[in-house]
Design a protein around this motif. Sequence first.
Motif, PDB file in Angstrom:
ATOM      1  N   ILE A   1     -84.179 -62.976  -5.914  1.00  0.00           N
ATOM      2  CA  ILE A   1     -85.605 -62.946  -6.254  1.00  0.00           C
ATOM      3  C   ILE A   1     -85.842 -63.607  -7.600  1.00  0.00           C
ATOM      4  O   ILE A   1     -86.799 -64.380  -7.782  1.00  0.00           O
ATOM      5  CB  ILE A   1     -86.122 -61.495  -6.261  1.00  0.00           C
ATOM      6  CG1 ILE A   1     -85.976 -60.863  -4.873  1.00  0.00           C
ATOM      7  CG2 ILE A   1     -87.578 -61.456  -6.722  1.00  0.00           C
ATOM      8  CD1 ILE A   1     -86.699 -61.604  -3.781  1.00  0.00           C
ATOM      9  N   ASN A   2     -84.976 -63.353  -8.576  1.00  0.00           N
ATOM     10  CA  ASN A   2     -85.108 -64.004  -9.881  1.00  0.00           C
ATOM     11  C   ASN A   2     -84.991 -65.517  -9.759  1.00  0.00           C
ATOM     12  O   ASN A   2     -85.731 -66.267 -10.403  1.00  0.00           O
ATOM     13  CB  ASN A   2     -84.038 -63.483 -10.845  1.00  0.00           C
ATOM     14  CG  ASN A   2     -84.241 -62.031 -11.203  1.00  0.00           C
ATOM     15  OD1 ASN A   2     -85.348 -61.508 -11.109  1.00  0.00           O
ATOM     16  ND2 ASN A   2     -83.166 -61.365 -11.610  1.00  0.00           N
TER      17      ASN A   2
ATOM     18  N   GLY B   1     -87.045 -52.119  -3.352  1.00  0.00           N
ATOM     19  CA  GLY B   1     -87.488 -51.748  -4.687  1.00  0.00           C
ATOM     20  C   GLY B   1     -88.159 -52.875  -5.452  1.00  0.00           C
ATOM     21  O   GLY B   1     -88.738 -52.648  -6.511  1.00  0.00           O
ATOM     22  N   ASP B   2     -88.080 -54.099  -4.937  1.00  0.00           N
ATOM     23  CA  ASP B   2     -88.642 -55.265  -5.627  1.00  0.00           C
ATOM     24  C   ASP B   2     -89.938 -55.766  -5.005  1.00  0.00           C
ATOM     25  O   ASP B   2     -90.511 -56.744  -5.486  1.00  0.00           O
ATOM     26  CB  ASP B   2     -87.632 -56.427  -5.616  1.00  0.00           C
ATOM     27  CG  ASP B   2     -86.526 -56.244  -6.636  1.00  0.00           C
ATOM     28  OD1 ASP B   2     -86.659 -55.353  -7.489  1.00  0.00           O
ATOM     29  OD2 ASP B   2     -85.523 -56.978  -6.569  1.00  0.00           O
ATOM     30  N   THR B   3     -90.410 -55.146  -3.944  1.00  0.00           N
ATOM     31  CA  THR B   3     -91.552 -55.718  -3.233  1.00  0.00           C
ATOM     32  C   THR B   3     -92.817 -55.779  -4.089  1.00  0.00           C
ATOM     33  O   THR B   3     -93.539 -56.776  -4.052  1.00  0.00           O
ATOM     34  CB  THR B   3     -91.844 -54.921  -1.950  1.00  0.00           C
ATOM     35  OG1 THR B   3     -92.036 -53.536  -2.276  1.00  0.00           O
ATOM     36  CG2 THR B   3     -90.701 -55.045  -0.964  1.00  0.00           C
ATOM     37  N   GLU B   4     -93.077 -54.745  -4.871  1.00  0.00           N
ATOM     38  CA  GLU B   4     -94.289 -54.767  -5.697  1.00  0.00           C
ATOM     39  C   GLU B   4     -94.201 -55.856  -6.746  1.00  0.00           C
ATOM     40  O   GLU B   4     -95.190 -56.537  -7.051  1.00  0.00           O
ATOM     41  CB  GLU B   4     -94.516 -53.401  -6.348  1.00  0.00           C
ATOM     42  CG  GLU B   4     -94.844 -52.299  -5.347  1.00  0.00           C
ATOM     43  CD  GLU B   4     -96.054 -52.635  -4.479  1.00  0.00           C
ATOM     44  OE1 GLU B   4     -97.064 -53.140  -5.035  1.00  0.00           O
ATOM     45  OE2 GLU B   4     -95.980 -52.422  -3.252  1.00  0.00           O
TER      46      GLU B   4
ATOM     47  N   PHE C   1     -88.718 -46.750  -0.219  1.00  0.00           N
ATOM     48  CA  PHE C   1     -90.019 -46.781  -0.878  1.00  0.00           C
ATOM     49  C   PHE C   1     -91.166 -46.873   0.132  1.00  0.00           C
ATOM     50  O   PHE C   1     -92.159 -47.576  -0.095  1.00  0.00           O
ATOM     51  CB  PHE C   1     -90.085 -47.931  -1.886  1.00  0.00           C
ATOM     52  CG  PHE C   1     -88.981 -47.901  -2.900  1.00  0.00           C
ATOM     53  CD1 PHE C   1     -89.078 -47.121  -4.051  1.00  0.00           C
ATOM     54  CD2 PHE C   1     -87.815 -48.622  -2.697  1.00  0.00           C
ATOM     55  CE1 PHE C   1     -88.041 -47.078  -4.974  1.00  0.00           C
ATOM     56  CE2 PHE C   1     -86.773 -48.575  -3.621  1.00  0.00           C
ATOM     57  CZ  PHE C   1     -86.885 -47.802  -4.766  1.00  0.00           C
ATOM     58  N   GLY C   2     -91.004 -46.205   1.254  1.00  0.00           N
ATOM     59  CA  GLY C   2     -92.055 -46.159   2.263  1.00  0.00           C
ATOM     60  C   GLY C   2     -92.108 -47.347   3.200  1.00  0.00           C
ATOM     61  O   GLY C   2     -92.973 -47.409   4.068  1.00  0.00           O
ATOM     62  N   GLN C   3     -91.183 -48.283   3.070  1.00  0.00           N
ATOM     63  CA  GLN C   3     -91.245 -49.513   3.852  1.00  0.00           C
ATOM     64  C   GLN C   3     -90.419 -49.413   5.132  1.00  0.00           C
ATOM     65  O   GLN C   3     -89.450 -50.148   5.356  1.00  0.00           O
ATOM     66  CB  GLN C   3     -90.801 -50.693   2.993  1.00  0.00           C
ATOM     67  CG  GLN C   3     -91.742 -50.933   1.829  1.00  0.00           C
ATOM     68  CD  GLN C   3     -91.217 -51.949   0.866  1.00  0.00           C
ATOM     69  OE1 GLN C   3     -91.198 -53.135   1.180  1.00  0.00           O
ATOM     70  NE2 GLN C   3     -90.789 -51.504  -0.297  1.00  0.00           N
TER      71      GLN C   3
ATOM     72  N   ASN D   1     -88.734 -57.905   5.285  1.00  0.00           N
ATOM     73  CA  ASN D   1     -89.462 -58.471   4.154  1.00  0.00           C
ATOM     74  C   ASN D   1     -88.859 -59.810   3.749  1.00  0.00           C
ATOM     75  O   ASN D   1     -87.649 -59.918   3.568  1.00  0.00           O
ATOM     76  CB  ASN D   1     -89.409 -57.536   2.945  1.00  0.00           C
ATOM     77  CG  ASN D   1     -90.109 -56.215   3.192  1.00  0.00           C
ATOM     78  OD1 ASN D   1     -90.983 -56.118   4.036  1.00  0.00           O
ATOM     79  ND2 ASN D   1     -89.725 -55.193   2.452  1.00  0.00           N
ATOM     80  N   SER D   2     -89.687 -60.824   3.631  1.00  0.00           N
ATOM     81  CA  SER D   2     -89.236 -62.141   3.193  1.00  0.00           C
ATOM     82  C   SER D   2     -90.122 -62.644   2.063  1.00  0.00           C
ATOM     83  O   SER D   2     -91.288 -62.248   1.939  1.00  0.00           O
ATOM     84  CB  SER D   2     -89.281 -63.142   4.354  1.00  0.00           C
ATOM     85  OG  SER D   2     -88.366 -62.789   5.367  1.00  0.00           O
ATOM     86  N   ALA D   3     -89.555 -63.529   1.242  1.00  0.00           N
ATOM     87  CA  ALA D   3     -90.308 -64.147   0.149  1.00  0.00           C
ATOM     88  C   ALA D   3     -90.099 -65.642   0.193  1.00  0.00           C
ATOM     89  O   ALA D   3     -88.974 -66.119   0.391  1.00  0.00           O
ATOM     90  CB  ALA D   3     -89.873 -63.587  -1.197  1.00  0.00           C
ATOM     91  N   VAL D   4     -91.177 -66.388  -0.007  1.00  0.00           N
ATOM     92  CA  VAL D   4     -91.116 -67.838   0.071  1.00  0.00           C
ATOM     93  C   VAL D   4     -92.058 -68.418  -0.980  1.00  0.00           C
ATOM     94  O   VAL D   4     -93.127 -67.846  -1.266  1.00  0.00           O
ATOM     95  CB  VAL D   4     -91.512 -68.323   1.487  1.00  0.00           C
ATOM     96  CG1 VAL D   4     -92.917 -67.897   1.854  1.00  0.00           C
ATOM     97  CG2 VAL D   4     -91.326 -69.818   1.642  1.00  0.00           C
ATOM     98  N   LEU D   5     -91.659 -69.520  -1.599  1.00  0.00           N
ATOM     99  CA  LEU D   5     -92.559 -70.173  -2.539  1.00  0.00           C
ATOM    100  C   LEU D   5     -93.832 -70.588  -1.812  1.00  0.00           C
ATOM    101  O   LEU D   5     -93.771 -71.102  -0.692  1.00  0.00           O
ATOM    102  CB  LEU D   5     -91.889 -71.399  -3.163  1.00  0.00           C
ATOM    103  CG  LEU D   5     -90.740 -71.157  -4.150  1.00  0.00           C
ATOM    104  CD1 LEU D   5     -90.257 -72.485  -4.716  1.00  0.00           C
ATOM    105  CD2 LEU D   5     -91.149 -70.213  -5.269  1.00  0.00           C
ATOM    106  N   LYS D   6     -94.961 -70.405  -2.444  1.00  0.00           N
ATOM    107  CA  LYS D   6     -96.236 -70.705  -1.795  1.00  0.00           C
ATOM    108  C   LYS D   6     -96.390 -72.185  -1.465  1.00  0.00           C
ATOM    109  O   LYS D   6     -97.135 -72.541  -0.545  1.00  0.00           O
ATOM    110  CB  LYS D   6     -97.394 -70.226  -2.675  1.00  0.00           C
ATOM    111  CG  LYS D   6     -97.516 -68.717  -2.725  1.00  0.00           C
ATOM    112  CD  LYS D   6     -98.707 -68.264  -3.574  1.00  0.00           C
ATOM    113  CE  LYS D   6     -98.831 -66.748  -3.561  1.00  0.00           C
ATOM    114  NZ  LYS D   6     -99.951 -66.267  -4.407  1.00  0.00           N
ATOM    115  N   LYS D   7     -95.705 -73.047  -2.199  1.00  0.00           N
ATOM    116  CA  LYS D   7     -95.815 -74.470  -1.899  1.00  0.00           C
ATOM    117  C   LYS D   7     -95.004 -74.872  -0.674  1.00  0.00           C
ATOM    118  O   LYS D   7     -95.127 -75.994  -0.183  1.00  0.00           O
ATOM    119  CB  LYS D   7     -95.370 -75.297  -3.098  1.00  0.00           C
ATOM    120  CG  LYS D   7     -93.903 -75.166  -3.459  1.00  0.00           C
ATOM    121  CD  LYS D   7     -93.582 -76.029  -4.670  1.00  0.00           C
ATOM    122  CE  LYS D   7     -92.112 -75.916  -5.070  1.00  0.00           C
ATOM    123  NZ  LYS D   7     -91.808 -76.755  -6.247  1.00  0.00           N
ATOM    124  N   VAL D   8     -94.175 -73.959  -0.161  1.00  0.00           N
ATOM    125  CA  VAL D   8     -93.403 -74.234   1.044  1.00  0.00           C
ATOM    126  C   VAL D   8     -94.311 -74.075   2.260  1.00  0.00           C
ATOM    127  O   VAL D   8     -95.079 -73.121   2.363  1.00  0.00           O
ATOM    128  CB  VAL D   8     -92.197 -73.276   1.147  1.00  0.00           C
ATOM    129  CG1 VAL D   8     -91.523 -73.380   2.496  1.00  0.00           C
ATOM    130  CG2 VAL D   8     -91.210 -73.561   0.025  1.00  0.00           C
TER     131      VAL D   8
END
Length: 518
Positions: free
Chosen positions: A240-241, A257-260, A314-316, A490-497
Motif C-alpha cells: 500500500i505504501n 486494517g488499512d482500508t480507511e 474490522f467488520g469487513q 478488497n483491491s486498490a488501484v491508482l485512479k489513473k489506471v
Amino acid sequence: MTLSRRTVLGGAPLLAAAAGGLRPFAAMAAPDAGPLRAAMTGFTLINTLDPGKAAANPEFFIIWGIFNTLVKFDAKMNVVGDLAESWSNPDPTTWEFRLRSGVKFHDGSDLTSDDVVFTFQRIADEKFGSPVRRKMAPLISVEAIDPQTVRMKTDKPFAPLLTYLSNTRTSTQIVCKKAVLAMGDEQYGRTPVGSGPWKLTEWRPNEKLTFAAHADYFEAGLPRSPALEVMLIRDDSSAINALAAGGLHFVNAVPYGDTERVKRMASVGFSSMPGLNARFAHLNIQRPPFDDVHFRRAVSMSINRQAFVQAVVFGQAVPSQGYIPQAIGWAHDKEPRPYAQYNPQAAKAELAKSKYGADVEVVVYGLPDAWWKRMSEVFVDMVNRTLGTKFRVEFMDSRTHFQRWMANDGQCWPNGWIALCDPDEYLFDCFHSTGWRNFSKYSNPQVDSLLEQARQELDREKKGGPLYIQAERLIAEDCPSVFLMNTYSNSAVLKKVSGFDHTPFDGFGAQLASMTGG
C-alpha cells in the motif's frame, strides 16, 4: 452479485521480498510509460507455474494470466467463451467445444484440440500426480474430433463441468503439448508456455515475475500494457505504501486494517465486495474431543460471529453459517441454522451432553500472519470465555500448517478456501465422503446422496440449488467445521489506471490484461 443459472447452461458463443518496507518501490521511476506494476501480497510462495501441478492460490493468481481455459467468467460471473467460441450439450453426458481458430502459444505454435486432449490426459494420469485428478474423475474421455473440435464425456451427468473448465482455480488451463514434451514436466513448471496475454520472461523467486505482452494474443487490443511486473510482497502494508508513492499501479489485497487509510488517498481507488471464500475452523472429527458431535456443536454456538468479524477483519466480512458464499446466490441459504448461531446457554447445554468436559485441552494450529493470527486468537478466546475450556493456539508457517491439515495431524485449524466458484467445490470436495478436501474423513450417507444428486442436476438453479442447501443444513448440524465468515475482497488501484474490473473470484493475472497505467 450472484452466479446465475445461465453460468452453467449458457452454451452460447461466446511474489517474500519487500517485507522490509517501501524503499525498493519508492526508488522506482513513475510507471506511466513503462510496464504495468502489480503487487501480489500476503501468501506469495510459488512452487510451480504448471497448471496441472499447481495447488496454492499465489500459483493460480499468476497462471490465470499465462494460460487460457475453454471457458471463463466475465465480470458479472457468467460463463463465456475463452478458447471455446461455442459449446453444446447434445446429451446429459456429452459436451462438445468448438475452439477459436488462430490461437497461438507463446512459442508461436498453434493451439489445437490435441493440446486440449493432452492437458486432460495429464490430469487423469495417476503418475503425473495432479492435485485435481480426483476432482475431474467424472470426466471419462476427451477426444479430438478435428483440430478445432473437442468432445468430452462424463460417466454420468456432471453439472459442475463448465465451472471446472473455467479460468479459475481449476488446473484445467490448456498447456502446450509440444513444449511440455520438449522440456519435461519439471522445467515446464519453471518456464511455462501458455496462450494467455502474458509471456513469462523472468522469475525471481520470492521477489518478482516479469512478463512481456503476448504479441499474438487472440483477443484484439489485449493486453493493453506492453509489459507486466508482479511484485511478491509478503507485507500487505508495504505494498500500500508503494502504491501511494506511485511505484505500483495495483495491489490485489488491501489489509483490512488499512482500508480507511486507503480510502483517504487522493490518487488511489478502493474497491470492495464479498468474495468467493469460506473462513472456518476445521475440526479433526477423528480425534478427541471433536469426535463428539455435542462438543463440536458447543464450540460452534460459542462464537459470536458478528463480534468475531469486527474483531478479526474490522467488520469487513459477512458472518457465515456454511461454506457457500452469498455470491453464489442460487445455492446460498439465508435461513438461520441453530448450531451456527451464537447461543451461550445452548452451547453450555451441548457441552453438558458431551463425553468431554470443559477441562479438555485443545491445541489450535494457527497461521502467524496478519488477520489470520487474530482469527485464531479470537476464536480461542471466544470459545474459552463461553465454555470455560482450555483451548490454546500454536502458530506455524503456512506450508507446515497446510501439510498437517491435509494429513489430519492435529485437532483444529482455523483456515479458509478462496477462489472457488461452484457449490460442488465447497460441499462435495470438502464434505462428501470421497471429497479430496475432506481431510478429516467426514461421512454422512444422506449428505453424500444429496451432493451426488446435485451434481447431476443440469437445471442448477431450480433443482440443484435446493439440494446443496439441504445438504449444507445437515452438515451444519454435524459441525465438522465451525463456520465463521465470508470475507470481503478488497483491491486498490491508482485512479489513473483504466480497465480494472473487480470480480468476486479475484482473477488477478487475467484482470491485468485489460489494465493500463495511463
